[in-house]
Design an enzyme around this catalytic site. Structure first.
Site, PDB file in Angstrom:
ATOM      1  N   CYS A  77      -1.259   5.723   9.899  1.00 37.75           N
ATOM      2  CA  CYS A  77      -0.008   5.059  10.279  1.00 37.75           C
ATOM      3  C   CYS A  77      -0.289   3.743  10.972  1.00 37.75           C
ATOM      4  O   CYS A  77      -1.094   3.685  11.893  1.00 37.75           O
ATOM      5  CB  CYS A  77       0.768   5.879  11.299  1.00 37.75           C
ATOM      6  N   GLY A  95       6.850  -2.058   6.129  1.00 38.79           N
ATOM      7  CA  GLY A  95       8.217  -2.553   6.071  1.00 38.79           C
ATOM      8  C   GLY A  95       9.235  -1.708   6.810  1.00 38.79           C
ATOM      9  O   GLY A  95       8.978  -0.567   7.172  1.00 38.79           O
ATOM     10  N   HIS A 137       8.950   5.908  20.642  1.00 41.52           N
ATOM     11  CA  HIS A 137       7.782   5.308  21.294  1.00 41.52           C
ATOM     12  C   HIS A 137       7.894   4.957  22.779  1.00 41.52           C
ATOM     13  O   HIS A 137       6.874   4.593  23.385  1.00 41.52           O
ATOM     14  CB  HIS A 137       7.314   4.037  20.562  1.00 41.52           C
ATOM     15  N   SER A 178      11.365   5.709  15.057  1.00 38.92           N
ATOM     16  CA  SER A 178      10.172   5.250  15.775  1.00 38.92           C
ATOM     17  C   SER A 178      10.583   4.990  17.217  1.00 38.92           C
ATOM     18  O   SER A 178      11.032   3.902  17.549  1.00 38.92           O
ATOM     19  CB  SER A 178       9.646   3.963  15.138  1.00 38.92           C
ATOM     20  N   GLU A 201       0.833  -1.196   0.000  1.00 41.34           N
ATOM     21  CA  GLU A 201       0.000   0.000   0.000  1.00 41.34           C
ATOM     22  C   GLU A 201       0.870   1.250   0.000  1.00 41.34           C
ATOM     23  O   GLU A 201       1.960   1.265   0.570  1.00 41.34           O
ATOM     24  CB  GLU A 201      -0.919  -0.004   1.229  1.00 41.34           C
ATOM     25  N   CYS A 219       6.507  -5.061  16.035  1.00 43.26           N
ATOM     26  CA  CYS A 219       6.122  -4.031  17.002  1.00 43.26           C
ATOM     27  C   CYS A 219       4.673  -4.281  17.405  1.00 43.26           C
ATOM     28  O   CYS A 219       3.812  -4.504  16.544  1.00 43.26           O
ATOM     29  CB  CYS A 219       6.291  -2.645  16.401  1.00 43.26           C
ATOM     30  N   CYS A 249       1.601  -2.309  15.897  1.00 42.10           N
ATOM     31  CA  CYS A 249       1.566  -2.058  14.451  1.00 42.10           C
ATOM     32  C   CYS A 249       0.878  -3.196  13.706  1.00 42.10           C
ATOM     33  O   CYS A 249       1.236  -4.357  13.864  1.00 42.10           O
ATOM     34  CB  CYS A 249       2.995  -1.875  13.937  1.00 42.10           C
ATOM     35  N   CYS A 280       3.352   8.488   1.150  1.00 37.05           N
ATOM     36  CA  CYS A 280       3.942   7.532   2.094  1.00 37.05           C
ATOM     37  C   CYS A 280       4.095   6.205   1.355  1.00 37.05           C
ATOM     38  O   CYS A 280       3.105   5.641   0.883  1.00 37.05           O
ATOM     39  CB  CYS A 280       2.995   7.393   3.287  1.00 37.05           C
ATOM     40  N   CYS A 337       6.377  -6.935   7.225  1.00 37.32           N
ATOM     41  CA  CYS A 337       7.557  -6.494   7.975  1.00 37.32           C
ATOM     42  C   CYS A 337       8.020  -7.663   8.836  1.00 37.32           C
ATOM     43  O   CYS A 337       7.192  -8.373   9.411  1.00 37.32           O
ATOM     44  CB  CYS A 337       7.201  -5.296   8.858  1.00 37.32           C
TER      45      CYS A 337
HETATM   46  N1  SAH Z   1       9.181   0.346   9.846  1.00 33.08           N
HETATM   47  C1  SAH Z   1       9.448   1.724   9.916  1.00 33.08           C
HETATM   48  C2  SAH Z   1       8.596   2.563   8.993  1.00 33.08           C
HETATM   49  C3  SAH Z   1       7.127   2.252   8.900  1.00 33.08           C
HETATM   50  S1  SAH Z   1       6.114   2.552  10.314  1.00 33.08           S
HETATM   51  C4  SAH Z   1       9.324   2.210  11.320  1.00 33.08           C
HETATM   52  O1  SAH Z   1       8.806   1.491  12.163  1.00 33.08           O
HETATM   53  O2  SAH Z   1       9.762   3.325  11.573  1.00 33.08           O
HETATM   54  C5  SAH Z   1       5.728   4.272  10.254  1.00 33.08           C
HETATM   55  C6  SAH Z   1       5.330   4.865  11.617  1.00 33.08           C
HETATM   56  O3  SAH Z   1       3.992   4.486  12.024  1.00 33.08           O
HETATM   57  C7  SAH Z   1       6.245   4.394  12.713  1.00 33.08           C
HETATM   58  O4  SAH Z   1       6.629   5.431  13.557  1.00 33.08           O
HETATM   59  C8  SAH Z   1       5.364   3.421  13.447  1.00 33.08           C
HETATM   60  O5  SAH Z   1       5.841   3.208  14.721  1.00 33.08           O
HETATM   61  C9  SAH Z   1       4.018   4.091  13.378  1.00 33.08           C
HETATM   62  N2  SAH Z   1       2.915   3.215  13.692  1.00 33.08           N
HETATM   63  C10 SAH Z   1       2.850   1.869  13.507  1.00 33.08           C
HETATM   64  N3  SAH Z   1       1.659   1.394  13.940  1.00 33.08           N
HETATM   65  C11 SAH Z   1       0.955   2.444  14.398  1.00 33.08           C
HETATM   66  C12 SAH Z   1      -0.363   2.585  14.942  1.00 33.08           C
HETATM   67  N4  SAH Z   1      -1.167   1.553  15.067  1.00 33.08           N
HETATM   68  N5  SAH Z   1      -0.760   3.824  15.304  1.00 33.08           N
HETATM   69  C13 SAH Z   1       0.053   4.886  15.129  1.00 33.08           C
HETATM   70  N6  SAH Z   1       1.289   4.809  14.617  1.00 33.08           N
HETATM   71  C14 SAH Z   1       1.743   3.595  14.252  1.00 33.08           C
HETATM   72 FE1  SF4 Z   2       7.664  -3.001  11.071  1.00 36.73          FE
HETATM   73 FE2  SF4 Z   2       7.698  -0.330  11.488  1.00 36.73          FE
HETATM   74 FE3  SF4 Z   2       5.455  -1.790  11.947  1.00 36.73          FE
HETATM   75 FE4  SF4 Z   2       7.569  -2.060  13.561  1.00 36.73          FE
HETATM   76  S1  SF4 Z   2       6.318  -0.181  13.271  1.00 36.73           S
HETATM   77  S2  SF4 Z   2       6.320  -3.757  12.722  1.00 36.73           S
HETATM   78  S3  SF4 Z   2       9.267  -1.835  12.144  1.00 36.73           S
HETATM   79  S4  SF4 Z   2       6.443  -1.451   9.966  1.00 36.73           S
END
Ligand code: SAH
Ligand code: SF4
Length: 387
Positions: free
Chosen positions: A366, A192, A248, A246, A116, A140, A143, A129, A136
């Protein structure tokens, strides 16, 4: 009791793109790769470099999809190219437009996998984006993408192809470099972990930044990583774009749970890599992304620890209200809590914008990205337990 989490399914063991049958795709080839390919296909060596520039401009400035359009190349040469090469795009399988104007594209790539990409229009910019992997390998816990089983690295062509497909949809071709762009910014924040696919991401971004490529400034590209510490320096030296982390959490105990790669490279190691990132200044700050999870990482003490940890790093803190997804084990922090957290960070001298969730109605926000085929697969599996 620590479960053995599959933190790092080895990126090297990821299935590779199935060998393509038929003509070789020119999209995503570096200048050197394309030069070599043209020479191998009969282009005289002394002309090859010029031909690369011409073909790049057709593909990346004008959006050409076949060789016939390339009117500054001879008819014979066009026919020769058409017999050997292709100019392709990921196929747009579905396009959803949110009430707020956000557009989500579901794109099918070679081998049938889907990724996507999301276009987010704002008043002063338009951000695309893009994804770097199908799924991935990291897990996390907040996510949605991390719950997807099928994973493969995208090629440079598939990464840059997402931008081409969005430009097709927005009819954004043939603009002068000074014209206002609908897609003015790129963020590697889709599906990813970009630093587990470094070479392809680097090559795609070099095409994106090249004046004969997509001509976007390196300052308009932001790569987000969950913290693959050994690769961070290469982002600075081999791409030169902006960096987002990221983050958090403000203690290793909590970050270990939220971002399991922290067990391999902890907060101290991550911040050392950030401090060493080149060209950091007020105009080139690191973005620390911080997802706001109710009762988990959103206290005043967290906010105070956060500003202490990043002291001395030119930074902005992007607070992301958690975007829920079916079965997610967390809740979004209350608006007042987010406000109080932001105020502490702000008083310490850091910009702390709260990211307005965009495209929530179409699951484009996100962390909500996940391919439709994967959703369908899980839905089927859940409907038939044990199947
Ligand atoms: N893998 C990379 C890039 C993709 S994630 C990374 O983790 O940085 C892009 C952003 O969205 C990251 O900061 C991630 O932590 C955040 N993200 C993931 N799941 C989310 C959610 N459910 N709500 C809000 N942000 C989220
Ligand atoms: Fe992968 Fe980024 Fe999602 Fe973590 S937040 S599972 S690194 S896409």
């Amino acid at each position: 009791m620590t479960a053995i989490v599959p933190i790092l399914r080895d990126a090297l063991t990821l299935p590779r793109k199935p060998r393509a049958e038929g003509p070789r795709d020119l999209v995503g080839l570096t200048r050197e790769e394309m030069r070599d390919a043209l020479v191998a296909a009969g282009t005289p060596e002394n002309l090859a470099r010029m031909r690369v520039g011409q073909i790049w401009q057709w593909i990346y400035h004008k959006g050409a999809r076949d060789f016939d359009a390339m009117s500054n190349l001879s008819r014979d040469y066009r026919a020769q190219l058409a017999g050997t090469f292709a100019i392709s795009r990921p196929e747009v399988v579905a396009r959803q437009v949110s009430a707020d104007g956000t557009r989500k594209y579901l794109l099918r790539i070679d081998g049938g996998s889907e990724v996507e990409a999301v276009y987010i229009p704002e008043t002063d910019r338009g951000t695309l984006c893009i994804s770097s992997q199908v799924g991935c390998t990291l897990t996390c816990s907040f996510c949605h993408t991390g719950t997807q089983r099928l994973v493969r690295n995208l090629t440079a062509g598939e990464i840059v192809g997402q931008i081409l497909a969005a430009r097709d949809d927005l009819a954004e071709w043939g603009k002068a470099p000074t014209d206002k762009r609908l897609i003015s910014n790129i963020v590697l924040m889709g599906m990813g972990e970009p630093l587990y696919n470094f070479e392809a991401v680097r090559d795609a971004m070099r095409i994106t930044m090249d004046n004969e490529g997509l001509s976007l400034s390196r300052r308009r590209i932001t790569l987000s990583t969950s913290g693959v510490v050994p690769e961070i320096a290469r982002v600075g030296s081999e791409i030169g774009c902006l960096l987002a982390i990221s983050f958090h959490a403000t203690t290793d105990a909590v970050r270990d749970q939220l971002v399991p790669i922290n067990r391999k490279w902890n907060i101290a190691a991550l911040l050392d890599a950030c401090r060493a990132y080149p060209r950091l200044s007020n105009s080139e700050r690191i973005t620390f992304e911080y997802v706001m999870l109710k009762g988990i990482n959103d206290s005043d003490a967290d906010a105070r620890r956060l500003v202490k940890l990043i002291a001395g790093i030119p930074a902005k803190i992007n607070l992301i209200p958690f975007n829920p997804w079916p079965g997610a084990p967390y809740e979004r922090s209350d608006p007042e809590r987010i406000e109080a957290f932001a105020t502490i960070v702000n008083r310490a001298g850091y910009a702390s914008p709260v990211r307005t969730p965009r495209g929530e109605d179409i699951m484009a926000a996100c962390g909500q990205l996940k391919s439709a085929s994967e959703r369908a697969r899980r839905a089927r599996a859940e409907a038939r337990p044990g199947a």
